[in-house]
Scaffold this motif. Structure first.
Motif, PDB file in Angstrom:
ATOM      1  N   ALA A  58       4.760   3.899   7.667  1.00 52.89           N
ATOM      2  CA  ALA A  58       3.445   3.364   7.311  1.00 52.89           C
ATOM      3  C   ALA A  58       2.932   4.007   6.025  1.00 52.89           C
ATOM      4  O   ALA A  58       2.372   3.332   5.161  1.00 52.89           O
ATOM      5  CB  ALA A  58       2.445   3.589   8.453  1.00 52.89           C
ATOM      6  N   ARG A  59       3.150   5.321   5.875  1.00 50.85           N
ATOM      7  CA  ARG A  59       2.729   6.010   4.638  1.00 50.85           C
ATOM      8  C   ARG A  59       3.494   5.465   3.440  1.00 50.85           C
ATOM      9  O   ARG A  59       2.919   5.248   2.375  1.00 50.85           O
ATOM     10  CB  ARG A  59       2.933   7.519   4.763  1.00 50.85           C
ATOM     11  CG  ARG A  59       1.851   8.209   5.571  1.00 50.85           C
ATOM     12  CD  ARG A  59       1.944   9.721   5.433  1.00 50.85           C
ATOM     13  NE  ARG A  59       3.202  10.265   5.924  1.00 50.85           N
ATOM     14  CZ  ARG A  59       3.429  10.610   7.191  1.00 50.85           C
ATOM     15  NH1 ARG A  59       2.479  10.461   8.093  1.00 50.85           N
ATOM     16  NH2 ARG A  59       4.589  11.105   7.547  1.00 50.85           N
ATOM     17  N   ARG A  60       4.792   5.267   3.607  1.00 48.56           N
ATOM     18  CA  ARG A  60       5.606   4.711   2.503  1.00 48.56           C
ATOM     19  C   ARG A  60       5.118   3.313   2.139  1.00 48.56           C
ATOM     20  O   ARG A  60       5.016   2.979   0.959  1.00 48.56           O
ATOM     21  CB  ARG A  60       7.085   4.682   2.885  1.00 48.56           C
ATOM     22  CG  ARG A  60       7.775   6.020   2.763  1.00 48.56           C
ATOM     23  CD  ARG A  60       9.297   5.883   2.876  1.00 48.56           C
ATOM     24  NE  ARG A  60       9.710   5.289   4.139  1.00 48.56           N
ATOM     25  CZ  ARG A  60       9.947   5.965   5.242  1.00 48.56           C
ATOM     26  NH1 ARG A  60       9.784   7.272   5.283  1.00 48.56           N
ATOM     27  NH2 ARG A  60      10.335   5.340   6.348  1.00 48.56           N
ATOM     28  N   ASN A  61       4.825   2.493   3.154  1.00 43.37           N
ATOM     29  CA  ASN A  61       4.312   1.144   2.884  1.00 43.37           C
ATOM     30  C   ASN A  61       3.007   1.205   2.103  1.00 43.37           C
ATOM     31  O   ASN A  61       2.815   0.469   1.136  1.00 43.37           O
ATOM     32  CB  ASN A  61       4.094   0.372   4.187  1.00 43.37           C
ATOM     33  CG  ASN A  61       5.375  -0.144   4.785  1.00 43.37           C
ATOM     34  OD1 ASN A  61       6.411  -0.223   4.120  1.00 43.37           O
ATOM     35  ND2 ASN A  61       5.332  -0.482   6.057  1.00 43.37           N
ATOM     36  N   ARG A  62       2.118   2.087   2.532  1.00 42.47           N
ATOM     37  CA  ARG A  62       0.817   2.211   1.863  1.00 42.47           C
ATOM     38  C   ARG A  62       1.001   2.624   0.401  1.00 42.47           C
ATOM     39  O   ARG A  62       0.396   2.053  -0.503  1.00 42.47           O
ATOM     40  CB  ARG A  62      -0.055   3.225   2.606  1.00 42.47           C
ATOM     41  CG  ARG A  62      -1.462   3.340   2.048  1.00 42.47           C
ATOM     42  CD  ARG A  62      -2.275   4.341   2.884  1.00 42.47           C
ATOM     43  NE  ARG A  62      -3.683   4.261   2.605  1.00 42.47           N
ATOM     44  CZ  ARG A  62      -4.266   4.821   1.543  1.00 42.47           C
ATOM     45  NH1 ARG A  62      -3.548   5.486   0.672  1.00 42.47           N
ATOM     46  NH2 ARG A  62      -5.573   4.694   1.363  1.00 42.47           N
ATOM     47  N   GLU A  63       1.831   3.623   0.184  1.00 40.22           N
ATOM     48  CA  GLU A  63       2.062   4.086  -1.196  1.00 40.22           C
ATOM     49  C   GLU A  63       2.721   3.002  -2.036  1.00 40.22           C
ATOM     50  O   GLU A  63       2.391   2.824  -3.209  1.00 40.22           O
ATOM     51  CB  GLU A  63       2.903   5.363  -1.195  1.00 40.22           C
ATOM     52  CG  GLU A  63       2.176   6.569  -0.626  1.00 40.22           C
ATOM     53  CD  GLU A  63       0.823   6.822  -1.289  1.00 40.22           C
ATOM     54  OE1 GLU A  63       0.751   6.801  -2.534  1.00 40.22           O
ATOM     55  OE2 GLU A  63      -0.165   7.024  -0.554  1.00 40.22           O
ATOM     56  N   ARG A  64       3.649   2.266  -1.443  1.00 45.29           N
ATOM     57  CA  ARG A  64       4.323   1.179  -2.166  1.00 45.29           C
ATOM     58  C   ARG A  64       3.322   0.075  -2.502  1.00 45.29           C
ATOM     59  O   ARG A  64       3.335  -0.469  -3.617  1.00 45.29           O
ATOM     60  CB  ARG A  64       5.489   0.632  -1.327  1.00 45.29           C
ATOM     61  CG  ARG A  64       6.231  -0.492  -1.979  1.00 45.29           C
ATOM     62  CD  ARG A  64       7.033  -0.018  -3.168  1.00 45.29           C
ATOM     63  NE  ARG A  64       7.683  -1.175  -3.775  1.00 45.29           N
ATOM     64  CZ  ARG A  64       7.839  -1.339  -5.065  1.00 45.29           C
ATOM     65  NH1 ARG A  64       7.458  -0.412  -5.912  1.00 45.29           N
ATOM     66  NH2 ARG A  64       8.424  -2.418  -5.533  1.00 45.29           N
ATOM     67  N   ILE A  65       2.440  -0.250  -1.580  1.00 44.87           N
ATOM     68  CA  ILE A  65       1.413  -1.265  -1.843  1.00 44.87           C
ATOM     69  C   ILE A  65       0.533  -0.822  -3.005  1.00 44.87           C
ATOM     70  O   ILE A  65       0.257  -1.607  -3.924  1.00 44.87           O
ATOM     71  CB  ILE A  65       0.557  -1.530  -0.576  1.00 44.87           C
ATOM     72  CG1 ILE A  65       1.385  -2.247   0.496  1.00 44.87           C
ATOM     73  CG2 ILE A  65      -0.696  -2.342  -0.928  1.00 44.87           C
ATOM     74  CD1 ILE A  65       0.734  -2.255   1.871  1.00 44.87           C
ATOM     75  N   LEU A  66       0.112   0.430  -3.002  1.00 43.21           N
ATOM     76  CA  LEU A  66      -0.747   0.927  -4.090  1.00 43.21           C
ATOM     77  C   LEU A  66      -0.026   0.904  -5.427  1.00 43.21           C
ATOM     78  O   LEU A  66      -0.597   0.519  -6.455  1.00 43.21           O
ATOM     79  CB  LEU A  66      -1.242   2.344  -3.775  1.00 43.21           C
ATOM     80  CG  LEU A  66      -2.306   2.430  -2.697  1.00 43.21           C
ATOM     81  CD1 LEU A  66      -2.550   3.882  -2.301  1.00 43.21           C
ATOM     82  CD2 LEU A  66      -3.601   1.773  -3.167  1.00 43.21           C
ATOM     83  N   GLU A  67       1.226   1.300  -5.420  1.00 50.82           N
ATOM     84  CA  GLU A  67       2.017   1.308  -6.661  1.00 50.82           C
ATOM     85  C   GLU A  67       2.140  -0.106  -7.234  1.00 50.82           C
ATOM     86  O   GLU A  67       1.892  -0.333  -8.415  1.00 50.82           O
ATOM     87  CB  GLU A  67       3.402   1.891  -6.348  1.00 50.82           C
ATOM     88  CG  GLU A  67       4.351   1.947  -7.512  1.00 50.82           C
ATOM     89  CD  GLU A  67       5.716   2.466  -7.060  1.00 50.82           C
ATOM     90  OE1 GLU A  67       6.720   1.822  -7.421  1.00 50.82           O
ATOM     91  OE2 GLU A  67       5.764   3.485  -6.343  1.00 50.82           O
ATOM     92  N   VAL A  68       2.496  -1.043  -6.384  1.00 48.20           N
ATOM     93  CA  VAL A  68       2.649  -2.434  -6.819  1.00 48.20           C
ATOM     94  C   VAL A  68       1.301  -3.028  -7.199  1.00 48.20           C
ATOM     95  O   VAL A  68       1.183  -3.711  -8.223  1.00 48.20           O
ATOM     96  CB  VAL A  68       3.349  -3.275  -5.726  1.00 48.20           C
ATOM     97  CG1 VAL A  68       3.269  -4.765  -6.025  1.00 48.20           C
ATOM     98  CG2 VAL A  68       4.800  -2.834  -5.579  1.00 48.20           C
TER      99      VAL A  68
END
Length: 195
Positions: free
Chosen positions: A14-24
């Protein structure tokens, strides 16, 4: 305290998804503006739209997260400028210049910031309120010297400098004139009886 009912691996995912969403989202919104498709953000981040909305239930929540560090920095910068020994009207002008640059970070952001003035439910409202409060401290310090008109309030000033960011947003050819336009605003704020 971590939720013991969620396996550690799932929390990490979930943390990786959140960070990936923010990056994109940062890339997509810089490219397409604040009204960019959240569906595009989710697709490019490799997550479902539901996953995006679990982390960021509204567009404003996503924008607020992307902008929070810069906004917090601007609020702290006001205190630095107040304590830095500059004449208060110069400190105000410097902060306003930094604000106009930050407000121009994403196409469409000036309009989104202005929309928060009357929308206390917006996730951006609190961050914008913190900036308006910081700006108000600088404005009051400059007004106390008698160098800035006493009839101007923080909302007036927020609207004026946000308008400068909006102009550069709408007509990028005018972005190079931002400093000159800000100088004209500062001239309009000057209280000639205080000089």
């Amino acid at each position: 305290m971590p939720d013991e009912t969620i396996p550690q691996e799932q929390r990490a995912d979930a943390r990786r998804n959140r960070e990936r969403i923010l990056e994109v989202a940062d890339d997509v919104i810089r490219d397409q503006g604040t009204q960019a498709s959240l569906r595009d953000v989710a697709r490019q981040a490799g997550v479902g739209l539901g996953t995006l909305y679990r982390h960021f239930p509204t567009r404003d929540a996503l924008l607020e997260t992307l902008l929070r560090q810069g906004f917090d920095g601007l609020a702290a910068r006001a205190d630095e400028l107040l304590d830095g020994g500059l004449p208060p009207e110069q400190a105000l002008a410097e902060w306003l210049g930094e604000f106009t640059l930050r407000a121009g970070a994403f196409r469409g952001l000036p309009a989104s910031l202005m929309a928060t003035l009357g929308d206390e439910d917006s996730a951006l409202h609190a961050s914008c309120l913190a900036m308006r409060t910081a700006c108000g401290r600088l404005l009051r310090a400059a007004q106390e010297t008698g160098r800035i008109r006493p009839d101007v309030d923080g909302t007036d000033l927020f609207a004026l400098v946000n308008a400068l960011s909006w102009i550069a947003d709408q007509a990028p050819s005018l972005a190079a004139r931002r400093e000159r336009l800000l100088a004209l605003v500062m001239d309009g704020l000057a209280h000639f009886g205080g000089r």
